[in-house]
Design an enzyme around this catalytic site. Structure first.
Site, PDB file in Angstrom:
ATOM      1  CB  SER A 142      -0.958  -0.038   1.192  1.00 31.14           C
ATOM      2  OG  SER A 142      -1.992   0.897   1.056  1.00 31.14           O
ATOM      3  CG  ASP A 269      -7.163  -2.340  -3.431  1.00 31.79           C
ATOM      4  OD1 ASP A 269      -7.806  -1.647  -2.616  1.00 31.79           O
ATOM      5  OD2 ASP A 269      -5.939  -2.528  -3.333  1.00 31.79           O
ATOM      6  CG  HIS A 298      -5.870  -2.131   0.294  1.00 33.76           C
ATOM      7  ND1 HIS A 298      -5.313  -1.470  -0.784  1.00 33.76           N
ATOM      8  CD2 HIS A 298      -5.200  -1.685   1.390  1.00 33.76           C
ATOM      9  CE1 HIS A 298      -4.368  -0.662  -0.364  1.00 33.76           C
ATOM     10  NE2 HIS A 298      -4.275  -0.770   0.943  1.00 33.76           N
TER      11      HIS A 298
END
Length: 323
Positions: A142, A269, A298
């Site tokens: 991320s 996601d 995610h």
């Protein structure tokens, strides 16, 4: 290299969408068997970074993986621990570093961390380069993935030759698009979770740096975009959220990446819209490959069958880093 859109699904039927696939591992996965040794290093601005080392079963390991966590994460998040455990089992030492203010103790300066703070990643890498390792691999999740890609792009052909490759998951390569996506009603659970930990940090900082942080500005923060516009951007020298996003989004840096790099993002996601990724540029890139999975959420990627406690993302990382 390539844009590979896979058709095979990853997740079990009882995790039917990107929300479940993201939330379930974060809430319910427990990873045991990782033993960290902490090192604190001092930064040039007299702040500190906490580095957590976990060593391979092979005491003669000459391979190191540096792991960068996501927004409001740390070295103890399940996606970090699961990755560290599997890599340790297969001969890789691991260094999971904590961004400023994320290691369990508030950092000393007015600044925090942010999505483009590659100067801190460089400090960590320089520390690792001073050790005995023959090869170093970068791995990010991320926000940490965006940071990793930006660092590689900034370094270009000047990257130290010991850094062999990089792998990143669930990367918000267009920060503005992701900030606006998380405002959507179906995604507010993630936004509020981030804000619930970011706001107390601002309150704590304001007590020590009242000339830099006006605590009363909190009342204007309703979204992550607001937080970045009011606090993140000015604290780190940017002229508002849009300027911050433009200067720090990794999609503007990938053309200069010069080492083999694998990006893995799920099409479902909920935080990173698939269409926000620079697909055309990635298709033509000589060094960077994007694998787009149909599911996984995610930083989720829990497989239907979990073998030896490892998630799909961890098996793919081991495969890539060992090749």
């Amino acid at each position: 290299m390539a844009l590979i859109e896979t058709a095979s699904t990853i997740s079990p039927y009882w995790l039917p969408n990107g929300h479940f696939q993201s939330i379930y591992p974060a809430l319910f996965r427990k990873v045991r068997g990782v033993d960290y040794q902490r090192e604190r290093i001092v930064t040039p601005d007299e702040d500190f970074l906490d580095l957590d080392w976990s060593y391979a079963n092979n005491p003669e390991s000459r391979k190191l993986v540096i792991l960068s966590h996501g927004l409001e994460g740390n070295s103890t998040r399940q996606y970090i621990l699961g990755m560290v455990r599997l890599l340790n089992q297969h001969g890789f030492d691991c260094l999971a570093w904590n961004f400023r203010g994320c290691g369990g103790e508030m950092n000393k300066t007015a600044r925090f961390y942010h999505s483009g703070a590659t100067e801190d990643l460089d400090i960590v890498i320089q520390n690792a380069l001073s050790r005995h390792y023959e090869s170093i691999h970068l791995l990010g999740f991320s926000l940490g993935g965006n940071l990793t890609l930006k660092y590689l792009g900034e370094s270009g052909g000047n990257l130290n030759s010991k850094i062999r490759n990089a792998l990143v998951f669930s990367v918000p390569m267009d920060l503005r698009a992701c900030s606006l996506s998380i405002i959507q009603p179906e995604n507010k659970v993630y936004m509020h979770r981030f804000l619930n930990t970011l706001k107390p940090k601002v309150n704590a900082k304001a007590a020590f740096f009242p000339d830099r942080i006006n605590i009363h500005d909190q009342k204007h923060v309703r979204t992550l975009y607001d937080f970045d516009h009011i606090f993140t951007a000015p604290l780190h020298g940017f002229n508002g959220a849009d300027h911050y996003y433009e200067q720090c989004s990794s999609k503007f840096f990938i053309h200069d990446i010069a080492v083999p790099t694998l990006i893995i993002n799920a099409k479902n996601d909920p935080i990173v819209p698939y269409e926000s990724l620079p697909l055309e540029e990635l298709k033509a890139h000589a060094k960077v490959c994007l694998v787009a999975t149909p599911d996984g959420g995610h930083c989720g990627f829990r497989p239907t069958i979990v073998k030896n406690g490892a998630y799909w993302s961890e098996e793919r990382a081991l495969e890539f880093l060992s090749s």
